[in-house]
Scaffold this active site. Sequence first.
Site, PDB file in Angstrom:
ATOM      1  N   GLY A 164      -8.527  -4.665   0.157  1.00  0.00           N
ATOM      2  CA  GLY A 164      -9.146  -3.453  -0.392  1.00  0.00           C
ATOM      3  C   GLY A 164      -8.238  -2.235  -0.267  1.00  0.00           C
ATOM      4  O   GLY A 164      -8.688  -1.123  -0.016  1.00  0.00           O
ATOM      5  N   THR A 223      -4.954  -0.109  -2.376  1.00  0.00           N
ATOM      6  CA  THR A 223      -4.869   0.367  -3.766  1.00  0.00           C
ATOM      7  C   THR A 223      -4.903  -0.816  -4.729  1.00  0.00           C
ATOM      8  O   THR A 223      -5.576  -0.785  -5.764  1.00  0.00           O
ATOM      9  CB  THR A 223      -3.567   1.171  -3.970  1.00  0.00           C
ATOM     10  OG1 THR A 223      -3.476   2.137  -2.926  1.00  0.00           O
ATOM     11  CG2 THR A 223      -3.551   1.873  -5.297  1.00  0.00           C
ATOM     12  N   ALA A 224      -4.176  -1.891  -4.383  1.00  0.00           N
ATOM     13  CA  ALA A 224      -4.093  -3.035  -5.300  1.00  0.00           C
ATOM     14  C   ALA A 224      -5.457  -3.695  -5.485  1.00  0.00           C
ATOM     15  O   ALA A 224      -5.873  -3.996  -6.605  1.00  0.00           O
ATOM     16  CB  ALA A 224      -3.076  -4.048  -4.776  1.00  0.00           C
ATOM     17  N   GLU A 226       1.936   7.598  -2.797  1.00  0.00           N
ATOM     18  CA  GLU A 226       1.387   8.879  -3.244  1.00  0.00           C
ATOM     19  C   GLU A 226       1.936   9.345  -4.585  1.00  0.00           C
ATOM     20  O   GLU A 226       1.438  10.287  -5.155  1.00  0.00           O
ATOM     21  CB  GLU A 226       1.714   9.946  -2.198  1.00  0.00           C
ATOM     22  CG  GLU A 226       1.072   9.668  -0.855  1.00  0.00           C
ATOM     23  CD  GLU A 226       1.506  10.662   0.204  1.00  0.00           C
ATOM     24  OE1 GLU A 226       2.689  11.025   0.229  1.00  0.00           O
ATOM     25  OE2 GLU A 226       0.661  11.069   1.001  1.00  0.00           O
ATOM     26  N   LYS A 230       3.047  15.372 -11.779  1.00  0.00           N
ATOM     27  CA  LYS A 230       4.444  14.999 -11.511  1.00  0.00           C
ATOM     28  C   LYS A 230       5.185  14.825 -12.833  1.00  0.00           C
ATOM     29  O   LYS A 230       4.785  14.013 -13.662  1.00  0.00           O
ATOM     30  CB  LYS A 230       4.448  13.689 -10.706  1.00  0.00           C
ATOM     31  CG  LYS A 230       5.832  13.100 -10.514  1.00  0.00           C
ATOM     32  CD  LYS A 230       5.803  11.776  -9.779  1.00  0.00           C
ATOM     33  CE  LYS A 230       7.163  11.087  -9.864  1.00  0.00           C
ATOM     34  NZ  LYS A 230       7.156   9.736  -9.334  1.00  0.00           N
TER      35      LYS A 230
END
Length: 528
Positions: free
Chosen positions: A16, A18-19, A53, A82
């Site tokens: 659980g 980010t992926a 990030e 960004k």
Amino acid sequence: MRSSDLLIRRIVIVGGGTAGWMAAAVLARFLARAQVSITLIESAQIGTVGVGEATVPVIQALNGLLGIDEADFLRKTHGTCKLGIEFRDWARQGQTHFHFFGDFGAPIEGIAPHHHWLRLQDRAPLGDYSLPYVMGKLGRFSLAQEGYKYAYHFDASLYAAYLRANAEARGARRVEGKVVDVSLDVASGFIRDVVLDDGSRIAADFFVDASGFRGLLISEALHVGYEDWSQWLPCDRAVAVASAPVTCSAVALTSAPAVASAAALVSTAAPTTGGASAASGDLPPYTISTARPAGWQWRIPLQHRTGNGYVYCSQFITDDEASSDLLTRLEDRPLADPRLLRFTTGRRRQSWSRNCLAIGLAAGFMEPLESTSIQLIQTALARLIEMFPDRDCDPVVSAEYNRVSANEWERIRDFLILHYCATQRDDSPLWNYCRAMRVPDSLQYKMDVFRSSGRVPLYSEESYQEPSWVCIFLGQNVFPKRYDPLVDSIPIEHLKSGMRQRVRAIRQRAESMPTHRDFIDGRVRVVA
Ligand SMILES: Cc1cc2nc3c(=O)[nH]c(=O)nc-3n(C[C@H](O)[C@H](O)[C@H](O)COP(=O)(O)OP(=O)(O)OC[C@H]3O[C@@H](n4cnc5c(N)ncnc54)[C@H](O)[C@@H]3O)c2cc1C
């Protein structure tokens, strides 16, 4: 003919981070009509890597497909925008260049602008022909227009939580528990079920391994091997720490390398693509990557804090030295103790094996120099949807998936290696090694063609197009022997005035935009 009992009905995702939550959100979104149940297992005891990030623009497509509202997302993940990455001291100490998400303007007479730029003797830095570069330099930001794209910086844990809410709203189910065993079907070698620490078993037709570096399913259960790329990308550790957000005056006082880059910006003789930091204010719309003797340091501005890290090669510096080096170079006080992360750059030989697909760190890892990991999770999921299998997971389908995936990883790998090998630094063993190392043939060919003609041959599954390669080649002083010969057919005065006009128009467009700080405050306030 397909029989209905061949349809995949149950998918289990292990992990659980980010992926895992990206997988749950994407699968819940795309498989809703097929009535596939999605279960995600994660263990609070184990935790996530929690870094990650910075992103690349393709994330906008993901957020769009998931129905994510940008302002809400920026607010809840404390995100910023960004436009690219500023590279300090990579070519040599004191030199700054950039890689922004854009181009150098439209082709002239069908020829890419950098060839025309190479022809000019008396020229502005190449960056001045790139809108996102000038926006970055001035600290401006506006929603993407022609000539550039943008991505985000965000708090990775908050992004995972955001995706969790999105996935659960579409019916994905979360199970708290530690996977302690994996059982395989003896005849097929497929994963049958996973066993949790409370003794329960969870079965599925298809498994997504998002369990992080360990690769609980793909490696520990299915024994898929790992291709080690550390001979080309030798950094194998990182220390990461967040610091308090930096105020305007602190940036001006502490960003010493920016002085060198500001000088380069006005120099017409220096072979530079320029640096962006001079006037970008307290919230630069880009990541900063500074080369250091044993690796490099990142700086990522978020709304509420700055992310910092030192990626290094453990052969040349100890963990304690790296930590203390990172801490002394922070622009404001640290908000926690530095965290150490170990990794081996490379990838699983197959990320799809039998009825298991590995994504995220379970599939492999290339250091975060161009922030490509989350992108690779996204493209892996897109490919899974595109090649969605029957329950028998025809090996021809998984082989095709693995072929395309290998190409994609290798193209990114070559792009990253270029940053290391195209250096003139000779101040430390790491850079001496990188300058002299033998690079993969696929990259050597690209370098040879560029050196000879200023052209960039592109292979299939390239994430980076010509302007990106040109940013790094020219930014790191890899100059071609000649430019496109057809450029000379344009009258020189005509070319010069056209190029001057481009620089003026770009500057005016950038100056008409709000500052990045105002943009973020405005977006966040809309929904607060
Ligand atoms: C130093 C560094 C900097 C990075 N910077 C960037 C960046 O700027 N941009 C970018 O795109 N990417 C970056 N990355 C990569 C990015 O962090 C990862 O790709 C992303 O976080 C995905 O991680 P993951 O979900 O695969 O693994 P993890 O975050 O490690 O999550 C693994 C999950 O598996 C679960 N788990 C593990 N074992 C078990 C078990 N036995 N039972 C149940 N659950 C289990 C854990 O509980 C956890 O939930 C960086 C990585 C590093 C190391």
